[in-house]
Scaffold this motif. Sequence first.
Motif, PDB file in Angstrom:
ATOM      1  N   ARG B 210       0.821  -1.218   0.000  1.00  0.00           N
ATOM      2  CA  ARG B 210       0.000   0.000   0.000  1.00  0.00           C
ATOM      3  C   ARG B 210       0.847   1.258   0.000  1.00  0.00           C
ATOM      4  NH1 ARG B 210      -4.875  -0.290   3.992  1.00  0.00           N
ATOM      5  NH2 ARG B 210      -3.172  -0.632   5.463  1.00  0.00           N
ATOM      6  N   SER B 235       0.379  -6.979  -1.548  1.00  0.00           N
ATOM      7  CA  SER B 235      -0.259  -7.231  -0.256  1.00  0.00           C
ATOM      8  C   SER B 235      -1.775  -7.199  -0.450  1.00  0.00           C
ATOM      9  CB  SER B 235       0.184  -6.190   0.765  1.00  0.00           C
ATOM     10  OG  SER B 235      -0.290  -4.921   0.364  1.00  0.00           O
ATOM     11  N   VAL B 250      -0.513 -11.970  -1.916  1.00  0.00           N
ATOM     12  CA  VAL B 250       0.291 -12.944  -1.180  1.00  0.00           C
ATOM     13  C   VAL B 250      -0.071 -12.895   0.296  1.00  0.00           C
ATOM     14  CG1 VAL B 250       2.666 -13.414  -0.417  1.00  0.00           C
ATOM     15  CG2 VAL B 250       2.225 -12.784  -2.806  1.00  0.00           C
ATOM     16  N   GLN B 252      -1.649 -14.967   4.140  1.00  0.00           N
ATOM     17  CA  GLN B 252      -2.534 -15.910   4.811  1.00  0.00           C
ATOM     18  C   GLN B 252      -3.776 -16.226   3.974  1.00  0.00           C
ATOM     19  OE1 GLN B 252      -2.525 -16.326   8.799  1.00  0.00           O
ATOM     20  NE2 GLN B 252      -3.507 -18.147   8.005  1.00  0.00           N
ATOM     21  N   THR B 253      -4.419 -15.188   3.453  1.00  0.00           N
ATOM     22  CA  THR B 253      -5.631 -15.413   2.677  1.00  0.00           C
ATOM     23  C   THR B 253      -5.362 -15.340   1.178  1.00  0.00           C
ATOM     24  OG1 THR B 253      -6.126 -13.090   3.042  1.00  0.00           O
ATOM     25  CG2 THR B 253      -7.304 -14.650   4.405  1.00  0.00           C
ATOM     26  N   SER B 268       4.374  -3.426   4.950  1.00  0.00           N
ATOM     27  CA  SER B 268       4.755  -3.273   6.357  1.00  0.00           C
ATOM     28  C   SER B 268       5.221  -4.587   6.975  1.00  0.00           C
ATOM     29  CB  SER B 268       3.585  -2.694   7.153  1.00  0.00           C
ATOM     30  OG  SER B 268       2.468  -3.540   7.055  1.00  0.00           O
ATOM     31  N   GLN B 272      -0.072 -11.572   8.825  1.00  0.00           N
ATOM     32  CA  GLN B 272      -0.831 -12.325   7.801  1.00  0.00           C
ATOM     33  C   GLN B 272      -0.130 -12.273   6.446  1.00  0.00           C
ATOM     34  OE1 GLN B 272      -2.317  -9.720   9.535  1.00  0.00           O
ATOM     35  NE2 GLN B 272      -3.937 -10.625  10.771  1.00  0.00           N
ATOM     36  N   HIS B 273       0.622 -11.226   6.194  1.00  0.00           N
ATOM     37  CA  HIS B 273       1.384 -11.193   4.939  1.00  0.00           C
ATOM     38  C   HIS B 273       2.577 -12.152   5.051  1.00  0.00           C
ATOM     39  CE1 HIS B 273       2.637  -9.540   1.068  1.00  0.00           C
ATOM     40  NE2 HIS B 273       3.870  -9.680   1.518  1.00  0.00           N
ATOM     41  N   ASN B 287      11.789  -0.429   2.661  1.00  0.00           N
ATOM     42  CA  ASN B 287      10.729   0.285   3.370  1.00  0.00           C
ATOM     43  C   ASN B 287      11.323   1.554   3.952  1.00  0.00           C
ATOM     44  OD1 ASN B 287       8.670   1.014   5.405  1.00  0.00           O
ATOM     45  ND2 ASN B 287       7.818  -0.996   4.869  1.00  0.00           N
ATOM     46  N   ASP B 305      13.208   5.428   0.542  1.00  0.00           N
ATOM     47  CA  ASP B 305      12.023   5.658  -0.292  1.00  0.00           C
ATOM     48  C   ASP B 305      12.043   4.726  -1.518  1.00  0.00           C
ATOM     49  OD1 ASP B 305       9.970   6.585  -1.842  1.00  0.00           O
ATOM     50  OD2 ASP B 305      10.526   8.711  -1.673  1.00  0.00           O
ATOM     51  N   ALA B 306      11.023   3.956  -1.659  1.00  0.00           N
ATOM     52  CA  ALA B 306      10.939   2.994  -2.768  1.00  0.00           C
ATOM     53  C   ALA B 306      11.053   3.695  -4.123  1.00  0.00           C
ATOM     54  CB  ALA B 306       9.623   2.227  -2.703  1.00  0.00           C
TER      55      ALA B 306
HETATM   56  C1  LIG Z   1      -7.730 -12.483   8.785  1.00  0.00           C
HETATM   57  C2  LIG Z   1      -6.804 -11.575   8.036  1.00  0.00           C
HETATM   58  C3  LIG Z   1      -6.149 -12.062   6.924  1.00  0.00           C
HETATM   59  C4  LIG Z   1      -5.252 -11.248   6.219  1.00  0.00           C
HETATM   60  N1  LIG Z   1      -4.603 -11.775   5.134  1.00  0.00           N
HETATM   61  C5  LIG Z   1      -3.671 -11.029   4.512  1.00  0.00           C
HETATM   62  C6  LIG Z   1      -2.934 -11.555   3.414  1.00  0.00           C
HETATM   63  O1  LIG Z   1      -3.131 -12.703   2.996  1.00  0.00           O
HETATM   64  N2  LIG Z   1      -1.989 -10.779   2.827  1.00  0.00           N
HETATM   65  C7  LIG Z   1      -1.715  -9.502   3.253  1.00  0.00           C
HETATM   66  O2  LIG Z   1      -0.841  -8.866   2.672  1.00  0.00           O
HETATM   67  N3  LIG Z   1      -2.432  -8.979   4.254  1.00  0.00           N
HETATM   68  C8  LIG Z   1      -3.395  -9.696   4.891  1.00  0.00           C
HETATM   69  N4  LIG Z   1      -4.114  -9.119   5.910  1.00  0.00           N
HETATM   70  C9  LIG Z   1      -3.940  -7.673   6.162  1.00  0.00           C
HETATM   71  C10 LIG Z   1      -2.716  -7.349   7.011  1.00  0.00           C
HETATM   72  O3  LIG Z   1      -3.074  -7.428   8.372  1.00  0.00           O
HETATM   73  C11 LIG Z   1      -2.199  -5.919   6.708  1.00  0.00           C
HETATM   74  O4  LIG Z   1      -3.244  -5.004   6.882  1.00  0.00           O
HETATM   75  C12 LIG Z   1      -1.656  -5.747   5.282  1.00  0.00           C
HETATM   76  O5  LIG Z   1      -0.732  -6.785   4.976  1.00  0.00           O
HETATM   77  C13 LIG Z   1      -0.955  -4.410   5.144  1.00  0.00           C
HETATM   78  O6  LIG Z   1      -0.577  -4.184   3.810  1.00  0.00           O
HETATM   79  P1  LIG Z   1       0.622  -3.217   3.425  1.00  0.00           P
HETATM   80  O7  LIG Z   1       1.825  -3.629   4.169  1.00  0.00           O
HETATM   81  O8  LIG Z   1       0.700  -3.167   1.952  1.00  0.00           O
HETATM   82  O9  LIG Z   1       0.095  -1.808   3.894  1.00  0.00           O
HETATM   83  P2  LIG Z   1       0.483  -0.908   5.148  1.00  0.00           P
HETATM   84  O10 LIG Z   1       0.346  -1.637   6.409  1.00  0.00           O
HETATM   85  O11 LIG Z   1      -0.282   0.346   4.965  1.00  0.00           O
HETATM   86  O12 LIG Z   1       2.025  -0.636   4.986  1.00  0.00           O
HETATM   87  C14 LIG Z   1       2.591   0.191   4.006  1.00  0.00           C
HETATM   88  C15 LIG Z   1       4.086   0.217   4.228  1.00  0.00           C
HETATM   89  O13 LIG Z   1       4.698   0.946   3.197  1.00  0.00           O
HETATM   90  C16 LIG Z   1       5.751   1.746   3.737  1.00  0.00           C
HETATM   91  N5  LIG Z   1       5.934   2.873   2.834  1.00  0.00           N
HETATM   92  C17 LIG Z   1       5.086   3.895   2.582  1.00  0.00           C
HETATM   93  N6  LIG Z   1       5.583   4.694   1.633  1.00  0.00           N
HETATM   94  C18 LIG Z   1       6.779   4.191   1.277  1.00  0.00           C
HETATM   95  C19 LIG Z   1       7.777   4.581   0.342  1.00  0.00           C
HETATM   96  N7  LIG Z   1       7.639   5.663  -0.436  1.00  0.00           N
HETATM   97  N8  LIG Z   1       8.897   3.827   0.251  1.00  0.00           N
HETATM   98  C20 LIG Z   1       9.068   2.724   1.023  1.00  0.00           C
HETATM   99  N9  LIG Z   1       8.153   2.321   1.924  1.00  0.00           N
HETATM  100  C21 LIG Z   1       7.013   3.039   2.045  1.00  0.00           C
HETATM  101  C22 LIG Z   1       5.264   2.117   5.121  1.00  0.00           C
HETATM  102  O14 LIG Z   1       6.374   2.416   5.972  1.00  0.00           O
HETATM  103  C23 LIG Z   1       4.527   0.841   5.541  1.00  0.00           C
HETATM  104  O15 LIG Z   1       5.411  -0.038   6.217  1.00  0.00           O
HETATM  105  C24 LIG Z   1      -5.026  -9.918   6.624  1.00  0.00           C
HETATM  106  C25 LIG Z   1      -5.708  -9.412   7.743  1.00  0.00           C
HETATM  107  C26 LIG Z   1      -6.575 -10.226   8.451  1.00  0.00           C
HETATM  108  C27 LIG Z   1      -7.249  -9.668   9.657  1.00  0.00           C
END
Ligand SMILES: Cc1cc2nc3c(=O)[nH]c(=O)nc-3n(C[C@H](O)[C@H](O)[C@H](O)COP(=O)(O)OP(=O)(O)OC[C@H]3O[C@@H](n4cnc5c(N)ncnc54)[C@H](O)[C@@H]3O)c2cc1C
Lengths: 243, 321
Positions: B210, B235, B250, B252-253, B268, B272-273, B287, B305-306
């Motif tokens: 995200r 994610s 990618v 858990q789900t 992040s 679950q990821h 990150n 920064d990515a």
């Molecule tokens: C039952 C259940 C099952 C789930 N199954 C899954 C699953 O299978 N897969 C999954 O992925 N999630 C799953 N989730 C969701 C999981 O809990 C997280 O909410 C999700 O993985 C977060 O996605 P993210 O890391 O992309 O986003 P975020 O948590 O929003 O993280 C974004 C990251 O990007 C970094 N960032 C921002 N901007 C930049 C930049 N310019 N350069 C570098 N870094 C940057 C931030 O520091 C942060 O670490 C599940 C949740 C539940 C409750």
Amino acid sequence: MNILVCITHVPDTTSKIRFTEGNTQLDKTGVQFIIGPYDDYALARAVELKEQTGGTITVLNVGEAETEPTLRKALAIGADEAIRVNAFPKDAHFVAQQIAARAKEKSYDLILMGRESIDFNGGMVHGMVGEILGLPSISPVMKLELEGTKAKLAREIEGGKEFIEVGLPFIAGCQEPIAEWKIPNMRGIMSARSKPLQVVDPVEADTRTETKTYELPAPKAEVKIVGSVDELVQLLKNEAKVL
Amino acid sequence: MSILVYIEQDQGKIKSSSLEAVSYAAALSEKSGDKVNVLGCGTIEDADWNQLGKAGADAIYHVADERLNSGVIQAHAHIIAQVFAKVDASILVLAKSALGDAVASRLAIKLNAGLVSNVVGLPDMNAGFVVKRSIFTGKAFVETAIPAENKILAIKKNTQPIKTDGEEVSVESLTVDLPESVFAARITEVEKASGEVLLPEADIVVSGGRGLNGPENWGMIEGLAEVLQAARGCSKPVSDLGWRPHHEHVGQTGVKVAPSLYIAIAISGAIQHLAGVNGSRNIVVINKDPEAPFFKAADYGIVGDAFDIVPKLTEAIKALK
Ligand SMILES: Cc1cc2nc3c(=O)[nH]c(=O)nc-3n(C[C@H](O)[C@H](O)[C@H](O)COP(=O)(O)OP(=O)(O)OC[C@H]3O[C@@H](n4cnc5c(N)ncnc54)[C@H](O)[C@@H]3O)c2cc1C
Ligand SMILES: Nc1ncnc2c1ncn2[C@@H]1O[C@H](COP(=O)(O)O)[C@@H](O)[C@H]1O
């Protein structure tokens, strides 16, 4: 439309997994148990289908008394009745025979399960039940629409999906985005208390596998934080040898 | 007694997870002395068959029926059961996959077999038949005995090196009777990106989260994936928001991957990821937040920064190649 939804009672996805009794039992201290996330999708879709067509939703779990709060939660989400087959779920084959036996007692139009349980991750019970009952089994299903006595499904495959048409009844192992998870509301929670939760004895069934000792993965080595892209590329090439 | 390996094809090419399954059977046969029979269904390119002998097949059977190019679960299960009997097999080996799981479970009933999925190693045959499998979405393992006479093993990806030094084997064509009833669930359409590396099969995965802010920023992910000949992942929020297709998600789900290199960009590292990537041999995390939990699960990390790092990384790898 009568729908059977089979649910598991599993550790929450954030749980730290540990074992006790000489690594022969899951250590349940501090572990919170939930409806399996994929089973939750199956239940959510069942609730939506019931809104469209009427009928009843039966939730079923093969498990010991500790799983009843999980069944009650399924009732709060929208199931009409619950069945607990009072037995430890010894293996997938044992569970499949229990589910098939209950399914034969009432004619269900649809049997929904999760694509896999998140404890043993077999992804096997639906196919076994399908074969025992002589019904089609389709998994993992990400879309399910009813059209009279037929259904249109999308099944996820590596790199895409397959669209499938199948007559009722059949068995589906569900996953997202088949429906949005439903959170029980106050009314649901209140009414769940008075909905029937029947406890039945298991039918005679054999097991085909035997779980022995558990093991945790070796701890991961400390991360190497690098200062530059060039340093990273060198490490990937010379140390990890992946480039 | 013998071993039967069921292989899958993707757009005419034998999947690498299936070559692993054949290699697994070959390693098993070194212990047990059983013959390794391989069954392939549908259209498979001529040039691809010779990999099976190299991977350790002793005999190869082909059911060419084009209806088997797609995943008609009951039809595949029906054929495998017949060939299992024909070659007098007692062990069926296949790769864990969308189709592998679906047919293995039906076959467990058809063949009266003990089935173990997510197998990560060769069986210990000193005391019965005991295999190790991955459970709790990669968070643990368990030794599982199969006392049943017939056995089915669904092998987790990246647990067996692919053997390449076996002898060439000729392919025997089989015709198998397929009743209409096994096509009761009718596949009306298949939607698939062609020419892409399949995510669960991939040796390298480049995955975005995200933190990349929107689908318009995926160009740099694609660029990096291209130089590495990698598959793309993401994610869950990314696929929930519709930035990327669901089959790239990618965790858990979502899809469980087991590449030799997983590059996580702006993800992040929620538990679950991580559940979907803990089978990876090497994990690189990019990150901007030094506290991101993903770093704890990583082998290599860059804090930054990515949008700055990813293009540079792509260039550096290009220069290397
Ligand atoms: C039952 C259940 C099952 C789930 N199954 C899954 C699953 O299978 N897969 C999954 O992925 N999630 C799953 N989730 C969701 C999981 O809990 C997280 O909410 C999700 O993985 C977060 O996605 P993210 O890391 O992309 O986003 P975020 O948590 O929003 O993280 C974004 C990251 O990007 C970094 N960032 C921002 N901007 C930049 C930049 N310019 N350069 C570098 N870094 C940057 C931030 O520091 C942060 O670490 C599940 C949740 C539940 C409750
Ligand atoms: N003990 C159980 N009770 C009820 N349903 C179950 C049980 N175990 C598995 N299932 C169902 O079968 C699906 C696949 O489980 P598995 O084959 O264990 O991965 C689950 O998502 C549930 O829907």
